[in-house]
Design a protein around this motif. Sequence first.
Motif, PDB file in Angstrom:
ATOM      1  N   ILE A  53      76.522 -10.625  24.216  1.00  0.00           N
ATOM      2  CA  ILE A  53      75.682 -11.766  23.836  1.00  0.00           C
ATOM      3  C   ILE A  53      74.683 -12.097  24.947  1.00  0.00           C
ATOM      4  CG2 ILE A  53      77.411 -12.730  22.295  1.00  0.00           C
ATOM      5  CD1 ILE A  53      77.856 -14.914  24.479  1.00  0.00           C
ATOM      6  N   ILE A  54      73.507 -12.537  24.541  1.00  0.00           N
ATOM      7  CA  ILE A  54      72.425 -12.891  25.465  1.00  0.00           C
ATOM      8  C   ILE A  54      72.254 -14.407  25.551  1.00  0.00           C
ATOM      9  CG2 ILE A  54      69.943 -12.642  25.891  1.00  0.00           C
ATOM     10  CD1 ILE A  54      70.081  -9.959  24.460  1.00  0.00           C
ATOM     11  N   TYR A  55      72.490 -15.087  24.421  1.00  0.00           N
ATOM     12  CA  TYR A  55      72.383 -16.545  24.370  1.00  0.00           C
ATOM     13  C   TYR A  55      73.667 -17.123  23.793  1.00  0.00           C
ATOM     14  CZ  TYR A  55      67.396 -15.378  24.574  1.00  0.00           C
ATOM     15  OH  TYR A  55      66.184 -14.861  24.936  1.00  0.00           O
ATOM     16  N   LEU A  56      74.074 -18.259  24.298  1.00  0.00           N
ATOM     17  CA  LEU A  56      75.163 -18.996  23.660  1.00  0.00           C
ATOM     18  C   LEU A  56      74.679 -19.605  22.350  1.00  0.00           C
ATOM     19  CD1 LEU A  56      77.992 -20.390  23.725  1.00  0.00           C
ATOM     20  CD2 LEU A  56      76.888 -22.262  24.965  1.00  0.00           C
ATOM     21  N   ASP A  57      73.489 -20.172  22.386  1.00  0.00           N
ATOM     22  CA  ASP A  57      72.931 -20.868  21.234  1.00  0.00           C
ATOM     23  C   ASP A  57      71.568 -20.277  20.904  1.00  0.00           C
ATOM     24  OD1 ASP A  57      72.812 -23.169  19.319  1.00  0.00           O
ATOM     25  OD2 ASP A  57      71.087 -23.681  20.556  1.00  0.00           O
ATOM     26  N   GLU A  58      71.414 -19.770  19.684  1.00  0.00           N
ATOM     27  CA  GLU A  58      70.163 -19.127  19.290  1.00  0.00           C
ATOM     28  C   GLU A  58      69.408 -19.894  18.224  1.00  0.00           C
ATOM     29  OE1 GLU A  58      70.123 -14.898  18.869  1.00  0.00           O
ATOM     30  OE2 GLU A  58      72.172 -14.719  19.583  1.00  0.00           O
ATOM     31  N   ILE A  62      71.803 -20.362  28.323  1.00  0.00           N
ATOM     32  CA  ILE A  62      72.722 -21.064  27.433  1.00  0.00           C
ATOM     33  C   ILE A  62      72.081 -21.254  26.073  1.00  0.00           C
ATOM     34  CG2 ILE A  62      73.819 -23.288  27.017  1.00  0.00           C
ATOM     35  CD1 ILE A  62      74.580 -23.434  29.889  1.00  0.00           C
ATOM     36  N   SER A  63      70.820 -21.600  26.059  1.00  0.00           N
ATOM     37  CA  SER A  63      70.118 -21.818  24.805  1.00  0.00           C
ATOM     38  C   SER A  63      68.801 -21.052  24.800  1.00  0.00           C
ATOM     39  CB  SER A  63      69.839 -23.314  24.613  1.00  0.00           C
ATOM     40  OG  SER A  63      69.043 -23.530  23.460  1.00  0.00           O
ATOM     41  N   ARG A  64      68.492 -20.465  23.648  1.00  0.00           N
ATOM     42  CA  ARG A  64      67.208 -19.769  23.534  1.00  0.00           C
ATOM     43  C   ARG A  64      66.056 -20.751  23.702  1.00  0.00           C
ATOM     44  NH1 ARG A  64      65.256 -15.036  20.852  1.00  0.00           N
ATOM     45  NH2 ARG A  64      67.316 -14.546  20.031  1.00  0.00           N
ATOM     46  N   GLU A  65      66.251 -21.976  23.215  1.00  0.00           N
ATOM     47  CA  GLU A  65      65.232 -23.013  23.331  1.00  0.00           C
ATOM     48  C   GLU A  65      65.636 -24.033  24.386  1.00  0.00           C
ATOM     49  OE1 GLU A  65      64.574 -24.945  19.626  1.00  0.00           O
ATOM     50  OE2 GLU A  65      63.530 -23.247  18.739  1.00  0.00           O
ATOM     51  N   CYS A 124      80.614  -7.843  19.344  1.00  0.00           N
ATOM     52  CA  CYS A 124      79.792  -8.875  18.709  1.00  0.00           C
ATOM     53  C   CYS A 124      78.422  -8.981  19.386  1.00  0.00           C
ATOM     54  CB  CYS A 124      80.492 -10.220  18.781  1.00  0.00           C
ATOM     55  SG  CYS A 124      82.024 -10.250  17.842  1.00  0.00           S
ATOM     56  N   LEU A 125      77.390  -9.011  18.548  1.00  0.00           N
ATOM     57  CA  LEU A 125      76.026  -9.150  19.047  1.00  0.00           C
ATOM     58  C   LEU A 125      75.615 -10.604  19.188  1.00  0.00           C
ATOM     59  CD1 LEU A 125      74.257  -6.373  16.939  1.00  0.00           C
ATOM     60  CD2 LEU A 125      74.964  -6.244  19.335  1.00  0.00           C
TER      61      LEU A 125
END
Length: 366
Positions: free
Chosen positions: A140-145, A173-176, A117-118
């Motif tokens: 995965i790079i972020y939990l929340d994108e 954790i979050s991109r923002e 999964c990406l």
Amino acid sequence: MYIVGNKRGFLLAELGQLNLKGELHIKHLERVKSVTDAKEANMFSKHLSLLWLSWERTAESQLQENVEQILEVLQPHIHHLQELRVEGYTGVHFPQWMSSPSLKNLHCVYIKDCQSCLHLPQLGKLPYLKELFISNVSRIIYLDEESYDGGAEGGFTELEHLSLEKLPNLIRISREDRENLFPHLSALVVIECPNLLGLPCLPSLNYICIQGKCNQDLLSSIHKHGGLESLCFYDNKELTCFPDGMLRNLISLKLLMIWSCSEIEVLDEALQHVTSLESLILSDLQNLKLLPASLGNLGFLHKLIISNCPKLTCLPMSIQSLTGLESLGIYSCSELEKRCEKETGEDWPKIAHVQNIEIRNTRLIF
């Protein structure tokens, strides 16, 4: 539990005739041959409170076609689902139903061993999600994108417990960095996430456990969380010291546990900042040589446990000022045990005021 097989009596499609409620674990989904077979299971008619979908990693799972469409049609009735587990899924993307705001009763999601999964589902959109466990989703790079369309309210508005395990590429954790993300998150567990950078400000956080290799930026961001009450470090073979200021603002911290961090040699004066500390547990610190004099500043400390710290040879003189210390345990620390022997040990006068003292030549198992 329903174990999918290749013969009659074990086919996934045969679930379609059953009126199922409550909890259901479907194993060996890699044996499903087609989307049609999965669709005939008629999962949307099942009023389940818990659904656990698992694939085994075998040659069969690597050859399975249309796995994303298969998971898409395994959607249960959304109004009753309280807990969802997906394990071993080999698709690149998750279906949209897993992040539908209509899942109003879904409070727990567990995603494990989904190594292709990406991206994770848009879990921040689940309105009443309280517990989230992500393990071994290595890409995965972020939990929340999500951007949440610029609205004032962020995602994960009801999340209370978050566990992140074996996520080698997770960097944030979050991109923002939005201040209103995770407003009710109280417990965070991070296990083997070596590239996770600093945490965002999590206003309700009161428990952090960090296990395995971690980034220094993650440690440096701990000081943001002044409401933190429990902080645990476990099994970090590379950690030699804690960043300056890591404990500086933790005015509510009551429990500090450092366990199996074999390269730590000293606990510096940072301890002087956690003046509300009530329990300090130091275990399996093979190279710890010294406890700081600032230990004596912990006026509320009532429990001190030292286990398997063989190079720790004495207690600081300042421990005498800990008049509230009620319990002292020393286990498998040969030199320290000798110095703390009742009446005869050199350090006995430092600890004679402690009401309950236990000294044993055996390791303490937590």
